[in-house]
Design a protein around this motif. Structure first.
Motif, PDB file in Angstrom:
ATOM      1  N   ARG A  34      33.566  21.848   9.646  1.00  0.00           N
ATOM      2  CA  ARG A  34      34.575  20.846   9.444  1.00  0.00           C
ATOM      3  C   ARG A  34      35.670  20.852  10.564  1.00  0.00           C
ATOM      4  N   ARG A  67      30.258  25.684   6.428  1.00  0.00           N
ATOM      5  CA  ARG A  67      30.939  24.401   6.356  1.00  0.00           C
ATOM      6  C   ARG A  67      32.297  24.342   6.715  1.00  0.00           C
ATOM      7  N   ARG A  75      27.188  29.674   3.630  1.00  0.00           N
ATOM      8  CA  ARG A  75      27.177  28.207   3.581  1.00  0.00           C
ATOM      9  C   ARG A  75      28.756  27.845   3.587  1.00  0.00           C
ATOM     10  N   GLN A  76      29.538  28.720   2.815  1.00  0.00           N
ATOM     11  CA  GLN A  76      31.158  28.493   3.014  1.00  0.00           C
ATOM     12  C   GLN A  76      31.632  28.795   4.278  1.00  0.00           C
TER      13      GLN A  76
END
Length: 167
Positions: free
Chosen positions: A133, A129, A125-126
């Motif tokens: 972004r 994300r 997820r990091q």
């Protein structure tokens, strides 16, 4: 009559082989990045990507049957049984006999399995994300659309059937 702009779907029908090759290579390199962090975590436990996929889908569908997991993962029964035996003996997954059909085994993560799943998912997820972004909301929607259209129909059905957490 208006000509399709560079961002319209119609103009994408005319991608060159070179543009497609670059997309394929981007997928290969992105996949390496996407799996790098979980691979390091898995290595510490003596597990591989098959273990990760099993843990992921058991987490996403608690109580899923072995047969359903076989269909989702597209692996042999022998291969999945080897992975599940390891995960069960290490206390990460438990199999419960079906209430309606005693031949079925329903799979659940244990608390220990849930901890490993969180560590693996947090790492992915990091990375996702940060990439989303940077790319922006239009790219995120387009990326998902492209991935969905690359899926075989059966996999798309499995994907569509996955419920969002909390539903």
């Amino acid at each position: 009559m208006d000509q399709p702009g560079p961002s319209s779907g119609e103009s994408l029908l005319f991608l060159t082989d070179e543009q497609l090759r670059k997309g394929i290579e981007a997928m290969f390199f992105a996949y390496r990045g996407f799996t790098a962090d979980p691979d390091r975590i898995l290595e510490d436990h003596g597990y591989g990507r098959a273990h990760h996929r099993a843990i992921h889908f058991i987490h996403r569908a608690p109580g899923t049957t072995v047969n359903n997991l076989l269909n989702i993962l597209g692996v042999t029964k022998q291969s999945l049984n080897r992975v599940l035996r390891t995960l069960q003996s290490d206390g990460l997954v438990e199999a419960r006999v079906g209430a309606k059909d005693k031949r079925e085994r329903h799979l659940y993560l244990t608390a220990k399995g849930g901890e490993l799943e969180r560590a693996l998912s947090d790492a992915q997820r990091q990375r996702m994300r940060a990439a989303f972004r940077e790319a922006g909301p239009n790219a995120v929607a387009g990326f998902r659309t492209v991935l969905e259209h690359m899926m075989d129909p059966e996999m798309r059905r499995h994907y569509a059937a996955m419920k969002e957490p909390g539903q």
